[in-house]
Structure formats: structure tokens, C-alpha cells
Design a protein around this motif. Sequence first.
Motif, mmCIF file in Angstrom:
data_model
loop_
_atom_site.group_PDB
_atom_site.id
_atom_site.type_symbol
_atom_site.label_atom_id
_atom_site.label_comp_id
_atom_site.label_asym_id
_atom_site.label_seq_id
_atom_site.Cartn_x
_atom_site.Cartn_y
_atom_site.Cartn_z
ATOM 1 N N LYS A 271 -20.390 14.396 -12.600
ATOM 2 C CA LYS A 271 -19.005 14.630 -13.045
ATOM 3 C C LYS A 271 -18.577 16.051 -12.684
ATOM 4 O O LYS A 271 -17.451 16.283 -12.254
ATOM 5 C CB LYS A 271 -18.898 14.438 -14.562
ATOM 6 N N SER B 258 -20.467 20.698 -20.981
ATOM 7 C CA SER B 258 -19.149 21.263 -21.221
ATOM 8 C C SER B 258 -19.235 22.794 -21.190
ATOM 9 O O SER B 258 -18.374 23.469 -20.606
ATOM 10 C CB SER B 258 -18.652 20.769 -22.586
ATOM 11 N N GLU C 251 -27.217 12.309 -26.448
ATOM 12 C CA GLU C 251 -26.049 12.292 -25.555
ATOM 13 C C GLU C 251 -25.002 13.331 -25.944
ATOM 14 O O GLU C 251 -24.458 14.026 -25.077
ATOM 15 C CB GLU C 251 -25.414 10.891 -25.527
ATOM 16 N N ARG D 70 -19.573 23.913 -17.612
ATOM 17 C CA ARG D 70 -18.280 23.837 -16.910
ATOM 18 C C ARG D 70 -17.392 25.022 -17.273
ATOM 19 O O ARG D 70 -16.787 25.657 -16.405
ATOM 20 C CB ARG D 70 -17.582 22.525 -17.255
ATOM 21 N N LYS D 71 -17.339 25.319 -18.585
ATOM 22 C CA LYS D 71 -16.442 26.389 -19.019
ATOM 23 C C LYS D 71 -16.985 27.767 -18.645
ATOM 24 O O LYS D 71 -16.222 28.675 -18.361
ATOM 25 C CB LYS D 71 -16.220 26.300 -20.526
ATOM 26 N N LYS E 262 -23.852 16.333 -23.540
ATOM 27 C CA LYS E 262 -22.455 16.472 -23.106
ATOM 28 C C LYS E 262 -21.910 17.865 -23.464
ATOM 29 O O LYS E 262 -21.167 18.469 -22.701
ATOM 30 C CB LYS E 262 -21.588 15.381 -23.731
ATOM 31 N N ARG F 200 -18.512 16.571 -8.677
ATOM 32 C CA ARG F 200 -17.436 15.881 -7.971
ATOM 33 C C ARG F 200 -16.241 16.798 -7.776
ATOM 34 O O ARG F 200 -15.512 16.697 -6.790
ATOM 35 C CB ARG F 200 -17.086 14.612 -8.749
ATOM 36 N N LYS F 201 -16.041 17.743 -8.681
ATOM 37 C CA LYS F 201 -14.874 18.618 -8.587
ATOM 38 C C LYS F 201 -14.944 19.515 -7.360
ATOM 39 O O LYS F 201 -13.929 19.908 -6.811
ATOM 40 C CB LYS F 201 -14.752 19.483 -9.842
#
Lengths: 237, 97
Positions: free
Chosen positions: A120, A68, A60, A71-72, A64, A123-124
Motif C-alpha cells: 500500500k 501509518s 493487525e 507513512r507519516k 497498521k 504503490r504511491k
Amino acid sequence: MMILPISKKVILITGSSRGIGRAMAEHFLQQDYQVLGCSRSPTSLSSDNYQHFCLDISDEAAVKKMFSTIRKQFGRLDVLINNAGIAAMNHALLTPMSTVKNVYQTNVFSAFLFCREAAKLMRKHQSGRIVNLSTVAVAYDLEGEAIYASSKAAVESLTKILAKEFADFNVTVNALGPTPVETALIKNVPAEKIKQLIDRQSIKRLGTFADINHLVEFFIDEKSDFITGQVVYLGGA
Amino acid sequence: MITEQQITDVIYSVIDQMNELRDQNLIDKGLQTPLIGQRSQLDSVDLVNLLLGVEEQLEDEFDISFVVANEKALSLKNSPFRTVKTLTDYLTDSINQ
């Protein structure tokens, strides 16, 4: 930090170093996607538009961290293909619990973890597509595949429920059940057993990577925004 | 050590981002703002967005990976998600432990 132009879609494929995952990665590179892949081992796949993450998909913290980074680095994730999976084919009375745990860990727990983290991110942008891989073994209730088939049945149930929960974020979740395809996953299955399986299909032939890619393309098409919670078996299972 | 004020600021910042996307029913920025229950201006999707937004901002500002809706938070007798204040207290305690 590099942020890609908004026009370039980002697709993440688990288990992308070989088999169906590798074929999908190559296919979507040709479709001008930014392709991200992950697997336990490194990959020989190399492209300016491909990035590989070496990780254990059941870890996990590592997963994660990967999300991350996505995303960045890219600021978005448009598509997740939950392809990584392991099979176990054996009589139930000869199946060790360690095998049961391993199969469920990879096929169910990791699939859920990736769905959760992907949604997650999706959703943005209020949009996203998730495609989970199931198997025709669920539809056939195949003897000798109690653990593999039941783990994929769990994936189908997850698909249908997450489709409802993620609908609020305009994220669709669908699953596809391939027939046997020539990959490492079935290399140890006797030819006779494969023939018996194919004989149960409406269209009696082995599946191809192109069959799978076509269905994935349908699920992730922008026009497929009203199609969610569906499980489609190739070959007419 | 992350202070209570820093956590509150993170929550307020996420509320600001959410309000930017709302035409009406703006979420109040106050310690007693209810996050769940009938008096709350947030529906279940808003709450998910708030908690995930906080998670993301904590990671960006303080470089910590923290799952806000973890097993401990979900099993507490009094939910830490009742108000901005209870969420702040919970996060401050948990992160600094």
C-alpha cells in the motif's frame, strides 16, 4: 514531522532484534539506509538511522498503526524484508494444534499482512521491493518439519502470486531459502541433524549472514526490477 | 460524526489526485460515476488506488483507521463500490456505526 531526503531509502525488517534479522539491520545501516525494525521485544541495536517498533506482528491493528507511523514520518517505504518466523520441529503425531496455529500465524498470516500494508505504501511511489524468507526445508520435504515447512511453502506461494498482483505497482516480491545458519532458531537442533541437512546441499557448509545479505542485496537492487516471483535456495538445495 | 458530504469530498479529492497522473480518460467527479463495470473509466488497479487513497485520507483527515475493502463490503449482495454515491453511502453508514 520529519520527512527524510528522498535519496535515503527506507527498509523495514521484521524480527530485527536477533539472528538473521539483527544481522540484516546492522548490514543495511552500514549501507546508508534508514532502517526500521520490529519485534515483540526491545532491541539493543542503537543508531541515529535505526528505529524500532515493539509489537506483535500478528496484531493487525498494531501493524497498521506502525505502517501509518512510517507513512507519516518517512513518507515512503522502499524495501520490506519479511524475516520474522518461528520453527516447530516435531513428529506430526506429536504436534499440538496450538503449535500449528502459532507457526501459521507468524509465518504465513503475518507475512501476508506485512506484504499487504507495505505494498500500500510502495504503490504511491510506484516502486518497491519485498523479500520473504522461506527455508530449504520446503525443497527437502523434511520429516519432522511438516508444519514449519508447509507454512514456508505457503510463503513461497504467496510470493509468486503477490509478485503478479503487485507488478502493476512496480513492486517486486521474491523469496530466499537459507540453509541452516548459526542462530537461535536452530540452537536446539541436534548436530547430527544439521550435518544431515548440510550433506543434502550442493555446497556443504553452514550458511552465513553474509550469504543471506548478498542475496537480499541482489533482490532489492534497482537493476533487479525485472526479477520477481522467484525463490532462491542458498547452498544449492 | 462524519457527514456524507465530507465523505464525498474525500472521494473527490482522491479522484483529483488520480486525475493529476492521467493524460486522458479522466475520471468524472459525480455521484453517479461508475467505479466498476464496463461503463467505468477505472480499471482494477485504479479501483485499488481509489479505495486505498480514500482509506489513507480518512485516516489523515479524521484520524480513523478503516479498511474500506473489508469482509462486510466484499460480501454485500450489491457491491458498495458500484458508484461514488454507493461508496459514499456505505462509508458513511459503516464509519458512523
